[in-house]
Design an enzyme around this catalytic site. Structure first.
Site, short mmCIF file in Angstrom:
data_model
loop_
_atom_site.label_atom_id
_atom_site.label_comp_id
_atom_site.label_asym_id
_atom_site.label_seq_id
_atom_site.Cartn_x
_atom_site.Cartn_y
_atom_site.Cartn_z
CB SER A 136 6.91 -26.09 -8.60
OG SER A 136 6.81 -26.01 -7.16
CE1 TYR A 166 9.70 -22.12 -6.05
CE2 TYR A 166 9.30 -23.68 -4.55
CZ TYR A 166 9.20 -23.17 -5.56
OH TYR A 166 8.35 -23.86 -6.75
CB SER A 167 7.15 -20.14 0.71
OG SER A 167 6.10 -20.57 1.60
CG ASN A 168 5.57 -25.19 -2.14
OD1 ASN A 168 5.41 -25.33 -3.58
ND2 ASN A 168 6.39 -25.96 -1.77
N GLY A 205 9.73 -28.30 -12.10
CA GLY A 205 8.80 -28.83 -10.81
C GLY A 205 9.54 -30.09 -10.61
#
Length: 386
Positions: free
Chosen positions: A105, A198-200, A341
């Protein structure tokens, strides 16, 4: 990707992934993990032990990570690199100094910088709806792209479900729209702007916006706008289907059901795309974080936007999330700015301070015990506060 990176991948048996559990277990039993001088820094005063070295040694000795790497830059720009553990459990090979790792990330920060550059150029608006750039694309149960802004994507306040939760068990190549479709099959987690989560999916959409505005692949824009100008010589965005790590690198590991280590270094990272696909080194990440804070990459207005934060305790006590950038408090006072990440086989943590310090630490596994990552964070704090 900061949450557990693709849990279903971790439990699938790694079909198609090279698997060395027997050899690795034998290597550990033979004491490979303790051969050589752990945590030895390279550069000036390399023979002098310090707290960073001791922290890396502890990660290997006490927390059981196969390898730990660090790069630390002081206010004067002097850099020290460290390694601990073993780079390949099957062969006992040394950990490459400042080796490449999958940075998960941290990729989000690269994507956010490109979006903010486009804002500074007048080609995008932070408070413009996603619908402006991707008409008709973001639709689902309680999901409407005309009610979600670009700022909300970058700050994880959109309410969009996280596609990582819904990935199939079998690792394969993914196109960005497939990742988005996985998310849009599920209802919104909350109304846009209601809270932080949090969301990709947010950063897949950010990557698609970059591509729509520029007409170029997001990987090309990251390379042209960030990697080349800042001189990140060991950083790249692997193509879909590119399973290898190009330069010298430590192997990345997971554990099978019996607890034996599995080599999971090589796989297709396309499921991360603009939210988590990139590869870099600790020293390049230091250079990147420093370039953000010293204004080389963003105009003052956009840097101010990037550092306008909301609480994000998900990243630890006192952490706050800006636009693709996290601030975390230091034990010696002040904060540092970075991201961190989590990607199959690797975890990275670190960032930079406004006065020129920078530190990044990587370990070659994804610990299931949150205590281990607290220890990694402690090494970062030690490096920035010493």
């Amino acid at each position: 990707m900061r949450e557990r990176a693709w849990q279903k991948f971790r439990s699938s048996g790694r079909r198609g992934i090279r698997h060395r559990a027997v050899l690795a277990a034998a290597a550990v039993a033979a004491g490979v993990m303790t051969t050589g001088a752990l945590g030895q820094p390279t550069g000036s005063d390399a023979s002098k032990p310090d707290a960073v070295r001791q922290g890396l040694d502890s990660l290997v000795r006490d927390d059981g990570v196969p390898a730990a790497l660090a790069s630390v830059k002081d206010r004067e720009g002097r850099t020290r690199t460290y390694t601990a553990g073993v780079g390949d459990l099957a062969t006992g090979a040394k950990v490459p100094t400042d080796g490449q790792v999958r940075i998960g990330s941290n990729t989000k920060t690269f994507t956010a910088v490109v979006v903010l550059q486009l804002v500074g150029e007048g080609k995008a608006g932070l408070d413009a709806p996603v619908e402006t750039y991707l008409p008709g694309l973001v639709r689902g149960e309680n999901i409407d792209g005309s009610h979600i802004t670009v700022r909300q994507l970058l700050q994880h306040t959109s309410g969009l479900p996280n596609y990582v939760k819904y990935l199939a068990d079998e690792p394969r190549s993914y196109a960005p729209h497939e990742l988005l479709d996985l998310a849009l099959q599920h209802k919104a987690d909350f109304a846009p702007g209601e809270k932080w989560e949090y969301s990709n999916t947010n950063y897949v959409l950010a990557g698609l916006i970059v591509e729509k505005i520029t007409g170029h692949p997001v990987a090309q824009e990251i390379d042209r706008r960030i990697i080349k100008p800042v001189g990140l010589r060991h950083t790249y965005f692997p193509a879909p289907g590119d399973t290898k790590i190009r330069e010298a690198h430590p192997k990345g590991y997971d554990r099978d059901a019996s607890g034996a280590p599995l080599d999971v270094t090589e796989f297709d990272p396309s499921w991360g795309w603009s939210a988590g696909q990139m590869i870099s080194t600790n020293s390049d990440l230091n250079r990147f974080s420093s370039a953000i804070l010293d204004g080389r990459l963003l105009r003052p207005a956009q840097l101010a936007d990037m550092r306008t934060t909301v609480p994000a305790e998900y990243f630890g006590r006192g952490a706050r999330y800006g636009l693709g950038l996290v601030s975390k408090p230091l034990s010696c006072g002040g904060v540092y700015w970075g991201h961190g990440g989590s990607m199959t086989g690797y975890e990275t943590r670190g960032g930079a301070t406004e006065d020129g310090r920078a530190a990044n630490v990587a370990v070659t596994t994804q610990p299931t015990d949150g205590t281990v990552m607290k220890h990694v964070d402690r090494v970062v704090d030690t490096a920035l506060c010493r």
